[in-house]
Design an enzyme around this catalytic site. Structure first.
Site, PDB file in Angstrom:
ATOM      1  N   ASP A   1      -4.942  -8.240  -6.659  1.00 32.39           N
ATOM      2  CA  ASP A   1      -5.132  -8.091  -8.274  1.00 32.39           C
ATOM      3  C   ASP A   1      -5.990  -8.640  -9.158  1.00 32.39           C
ATOM      4  O   ASP A   1      -6.270  -9.795  -9.571  1.00 32.39           O
ATOM      5  CB  ASP A   1      -3.586  -8.423  -8.754  1.00 32.39           C
ATOM      6  CG  ASP A   1      -3.216  -7.436 -10.393  1.00 32.39           C
ATOM      7  OD1 ASP A   1      -3.469  -6.537 -10.427  1.00 32.39           O
ATOM      8  OD2 ASP A   1      -2.385  -7.501 -10.956  1.00 32.39           O
TER       9      ASP A   1
ATOM     10  N   GLU B   1       3.126   1.493 -15.278  1.00 31.67           N
ATOM     11  CA  GLU B   1       4.010   0.390 -15.767  1.00 31.67           C
ATOM     12  C   GLU B   1       4.880   1.041 -17.408  1.00 31.67           C
ATOM     13  O   GLU B   1       3.976   0.928 -18.214  1.00 31.67           O
ATOM     14  CB  GLU B   1       3.319  -1.229 -16.218  1.00 31.67           C
ATOM     15  CG  GLU B   1       4.327  -1.984 -16.663  1.00 31.67           C
ATOM     16  CD  GLU B   1       3.642  -3.563 -16.269  1.00 31.67           C
ATOM     17  OE1 GLU B   1       2.801  -3.278 -15.236  1.00 31.67           O
ATOM     18  OE2 GLU B   1       4.657  -4.115 -16.088  1.00 31.67           O
TER      19      GLU B   1
HETATM   20  O1  KIV Z   1       0.653  -8.452 -11.931  1.00 35.96           O
HETATM   21  C1  KIV Z   1       2.359  -7.715 -11.655  1.00 35.96           C
HETATM   22  O2  KIV Z   1       3.032  -8.127 -10.778  1.00 35.96           O
HETATM   23  C2  KIV Z   1       1.390  -6.161 -11.912  1.00 35.96           C
HETATM   24  C3  KIV Z   1       2.341  -5.564 -10.809  1.00 35.96           C
HETATM   25  C4  KIV Z   1       3.919  -5.729 -12.066  1.00 35.96           C
HETATM   26  C5  KIV Z   1       2.177  -4.041 -11.128  1.00 35.96           C
HETATM   27  O3  KIV Z   1      -0.106  -5.562 -12.153  1.00 35.96           O
END
Ligand code: KIV
Length: 278
Positions: A83, A182
């Site tokens: 991410d 989300e």
């Molecule tokens: O950072 C995270 O865990 C996320 C999810 C909630 C999709 O972006």
């Protein structure tokens, strides 16, 4: 062999639901992987549930790479998505490319996720052109929490709903292999899911998304400071851990731990010799 983005896209076409979870460390990633979850996100949610920050905004690239490496070591089969943290992809396209490449080269992830729609389309296009699979993320995008004015459901008014639909289409066109929705009303997620050929992965977005993602600490009942409405606790580990620790404290204090079972023996003659010499 690891799960591929092609297999994930095929799951939508077969109408097979896609379970996805976050993981942040080796041990958890291993369990999640062995249980058969095909997609693991090393979410920047680790800022809150692992590092104790108030939001995901302080999370750095170094922290994300550190945790991504651990997850990649633990999970042998799942596709791992790193991410991209706050401001690691907004400043410029070269900056986004550089940081995404770090997730792949240093972290060992197979894909990255970034938040936003049209505003990040150019970055998505370039990353995909350079061979980096990208997952989109629209709706409640926690990195924009100050702009959104809090953790609120998105798309309840017509302008917002139209923008979400358009952002989803733009992300698909830019080359994302899947999109996280989300905190979006369930009927809007259903519509977006029907309109896209790529899978939607919902969190607080109703049952009709192609897949679902949960933050592992929420679904295991580990992070109890704030439990979102969309989280379901499949276990209550915080309670179990506290009970185990209390039990340990009382056994240490009462001298019932450790026993000979947890202790190492020694040759009696050696002990005698040591005593005599000391
Ligand atoms: O950072 C995270 O865990 C996320 C999810 C909630 C999709 O972006």
């Amino acid at each position: 062999m690891r799960v591929t983005i092609t297999e994930i896209k095929e799951m939508k076409h077969r109408k097979e639901k896609i379970p996805m979870l976050t993981a942040y460390d080796y041990v958890t990633a291993r369990m999640v992987d062995e249980a058969g979850v095909p997609l693991i996100l090393v979410g920047d949610s680790l800022g809150m549930v692992i590092l104790g920050y108030e939001s995901t905004i302080p999370v750095t690239m170094e922290e994300m790479i550190h945790h991504t490496k651990a997850v990649v070591k633990g999970a042998k089969k799942a596709l791992i998505i790193g991410d991209m943290p706050f401001m690691s992809y907004h400043i410029s396209v070269p900056d986004a490319l550089h940081n995404a490449a770090r997730f792949i080269q240093e972290g060992g992830a197979q894909a990255v996720k970034l938040e936003g729609g049209e505003v990040v389309a150019e970055q998505v296009r370039r990353l995909v052109d350079c061979g980096i699979p990208v997952m989109g993320h629209i709706g409640l995008t926690p990195q924009s929490i100050h702009q959104l004015g809090g953790f609120k459901v998105q798309g309840r008014v017509v302008g917002e709903a139209k923008k979400l639909l358009s952002d989803a289409r733009i992300l698909e066109e830019a080359g994302t292999f899947a999109i996280v929705l989300e905190c979006i009303p369930a009927p809007l997620s259903r519509l977006i899911t029907q309109k896209l050929a790529i899978p939607t992965i919902g969190i607080g977005a109703g049952p009709d998304c192609d897949g679902q993602i949960q933050v592992i600490s929420d679904m295991l009942g580990l992070y109890t400071e704030f439990v979102p409405k969309h989280a379901k606790q499949y276990a209550r580990l915080a309670g179990e851990i506290k009970a185990a620790v209390s039990n340990y404290i009382s056994e240490v204090k009462s001298r019932s731990f450790p026993t000979t079972e947890q202790s190492y023996a020694m040759d009696e003659s050696l002990l005698k010799q040591l005593k005599a010499e000391s």
